[in-house]
Design a protein around this motif. Structure first.
Motif, PDB file in Angstrom:
ATOM      1  N   MET A 152       0.829  -1.196   0.000  1.00 10.22           N
ATOM      2  CA  MET A 152       0.000   0.000   0.000  1.00 10.22           C
ATOM      3  C   MET A 152       0.867   1.251   0.000  1.00 10.22           C
ATOM      4  O   MET A 152       1.920   1.301   0.660  1.00 10.22           O
ATOM      5  CB  MET A 152      -0.961  -0.002   1.196  1.00 10.22           C
ATOM      6  N   MET A 187      -6.469   2.144   4.949  1.00  7.57           N
ATOM      7  CA  MET A 187      -5.819   1.060   4.218  1.00  7.57           C
ATOM      8  C   MET A 187      -5.511  -0.115   5.136  1.00  7.57           C
ATOM      9  O   MET A 187      -5.590  -1.274   4.726  1.00  7.57           O
ATOM     10  CB  MET A 187      -4.570   1.601   3.534  1.00  7.57           C
ATOM     11  N   HIS A 243      -2.015   6.874  -4.654  1.00  7.75           N
ATOM     12  CA  HIS A 243      -2.892   6.226  -3.695  1.00  7.75           C
ATOM     13  C   HIS A 243      -3.231   4.853  -4.269  1.00  7.75           C
ATOM     14  O   HIS A 243      -4.075   4.726  -5.153  1.00  7.75           O
ATOM     15  CB  HIS A 243      -4.159   7.070  -3.515  1.00  7.75           C
ATOM     16  N   GLU A 244      -2.559   3.807  -3.764  1.00  7.76           N
ATOM     17  CA  GLU A 244      -2.714   2.502  -4.392  1.00  7.76           C
ATOM     18  C   GLU A 244      -2.628   1.372  -3.373  1.00  7.76           C
ATOM     19  O   GLU A 244      -2.052   1.517  -2.292  1.00  7.76           O
ATOM     20  CB  GLU A 244      -1.659   2.295  -5.481  1.00  7.76           C
ATOM     21  N   PHE A 245      -3.225   0.242  -3.759  1.00  6.45           N
ATOM     22  CA  PHE A 245      -3.217  -0.962  -2.939  1.00  6.45           C
ATOM     23  C   PHE A 245      -3.050  -2.145  -3.882  1.00  6.45           C
ATOM     24  O   PHE A 245      -3.690  -2.204  -4.940  1.00  6.45           O
ATOM     25  CB  PHE A 245      -4.534  -1.080  -2.164  1.00  6.45           C
ATOM     26  N   TRP A 256      -5.172  -1.757  -7.189  1.00  4.27           N
ATOM     27  CA  TRP A 256      -6.132  -0.652  -7.163  1.00  4.27           C
ATOM     28  C   TRP A 256      -5.373   0.666  -7.244  1.00  4.27           C
ATOM     29  O   TRP A 256      -4.631   1.017  -6.349  1.00  4.27           O
ATOM     30  CB  TRP A 256      -6.942  -0.641  -5.870  1.00  4.27           C
ATOM     31  N   HIS A 257      -5.578   1.411  -8.320  1.00  9.13           N
ATOM     32  CA  HIS A 257      -5.051   2.781  -8.422  1.00  9.13           C
ATOM     33  C   HIS A 257      -5.786   3.497  -9.536  1.00  9.13           C
ATOM     34  O   HIS A 257      -5.844   2.981 -10.649  1.00  9.13           O
ATOM     35  CB  HIS A 257      -3.550   2.795  -8.700  1.00  9.13           C
ATOM     36  N   TYR A 259      -6.901   4.445  -5.751  1.00  4.35           N
ATOM     37  CA  TYR A 259      -7.441   3.562  -4.726  1.00  4.35           C
ATOM     38  C   TYR A 259      -8.950   3.692  -4.561  1.00  4.35           C
ATOM     39  O   TYR A 259      -9.637   2.698  -4.347  1.00  4.35           O
ATOM     40  CB  TYR A 259      -6.726   3.898  -3.423  1.00  4.35           C
TER      41      TYR A 259
END
Length: 330
Positions: A152, A187, A243-245, A256-257, A259
């Protein structure tokens, strides 16, 4: 049946951006009161939403409002105290995240909820995101194979002046921490909701740009019970943004981006599929609707207080690791 009547406590940024609208627009929900220590803030928000019950004192609001439920949208340091008072007044309670400044503090709210018999939850709304549901279904079906990594990242620029209404977010006894407490908690809740609690944590926090009481950057390495590794990086010191996972298994992964936008890249082996799993336009509205149904159906909301306290336990371990410069076991 009339809608569940809400008192909104706190008329600040998040209340104005999403919460008030969610309480008004959610199915079987009605916003009837606003309480804020700053009268102008309470009155202006009440006027905007056509609300007739306006208060500046929480005790008066809890005693006089016709509300059956309270949404706590005050600074983090006040969450538990306000939630406890609302529960003791016989109200259902939904609290902004994180639940408190520490897991120990969260226990006060959990105990008050158990004693009152009222429904009580925390606003970790990403558990209702289609992307979260899709990842959970993949886990349940075994599509990932063995999960080996969760990753994350969140960084952006945040530099409030001392007279900014958001300045409380960089004051430790009001916010609990910097970007870890703010975006990190969302997150971490996703991580816990999908994989459970980490068992080991090693963290480094620093102030590279902003000289605040709270960190402006942090890097964290965690280990899950089955050995899967987790890496996390958070910062409020770059005028760029990410902002990513990502969740990686031996057979598949999801990424995910951005997010919160619902753009999910699912990869199985070498096959890549781009999915559109867009959340609601107001991400608080499904949360409110879930809570209303929890009251009506006599069930737990999507994130009950005891579950939210797990994120606080992880926060406690992260900040302890950073302060002591060593690995912490949970």
């Amino acid at each position: 049946m009339s809608g569940l009547k809400w008192l909104l406590v706190g008329a600040g940024d998040i209340a104005r951006k999403r919460v008030a609208a969610a309480l008004r627009d959610a199915a079987d929900s009605e916003l009837v009161g606003v309480c804020d220590v700053v009268e102008d803030n309470a009155q202006s928000l009440a006027d905007e939403y056509g609300v007739g019950e306006v208060f500046t004192d929480l005790g008066e609001a809890l005693g006089k409002s016709t509300a059956e439920a309270v949404y706590v949208a005050t600074p983090v340091g006040l969450h538990v105290a306000h939630a406890v008072r609302a529960l003791e007044a016989g109200k259902h309670v939904l609290v902004e995240k994180p639940l408190g400044l520490s897991r120990e503090m969260c226990q006060q709210a959990i105990a008050a909820a158990e004693k009152s018999g009222k429904k009580a939850g925390c606003s970790y709304y990403r558990r209702l995101f289609p992307a979260f549901q899709q990842a959970r279904e993949m886990i349940e079906k075994g599509e990932f194979g063995r999960i080996v990594l969760a990753r994350m990242v969140y960084f952006s620029w945040f530099a409030p002046e001392t007279d900014d209404p958001k300045f409380w977010r960089v004051v430790s006894d009001k916010s609990g921490g910097g970007p870890i407490s703010d975006m990190g908690t969302h997150m971490f809740d996703v991580l816990i909701g999908l994989l459970g609690m980490p068992v080991k944590v090693y963290a480094r926090c620093a102030n590279l740009v902003h000289q605040w009481e709270v960190e402006d950057t942090a890097s964290i390495v965690m280990e899950m019970a089955d050995g899967a590794q987790v890496t996390a990086s958070f910062a409020w010191n770059s005028k760029t943004w990410r902002h990513e996972f990502e969740l990686v298994g031996t057979e598949a992964k999801v990424y995910w981006h951005p997010y919160d936008a619902g753009q999910v890249v699912k990869t199985v082996g070498r096959q890549v599929d781009e999915l559109e799993l867009t959340p609601a336009a107001n991400v608080h509205q499904p949360l409110v609707e879930d809570f209303v149904q929890a009251v009506r159906q006599d069930r737990d909301p999507i994130c009950p207080l005891a579950e939210a306290a797990r994120t606080n336990a992880l926060l406690d371990a992260i900040y302890r690791s950073a302060a002591e410069g060593k690995e912490v076991r949970l």
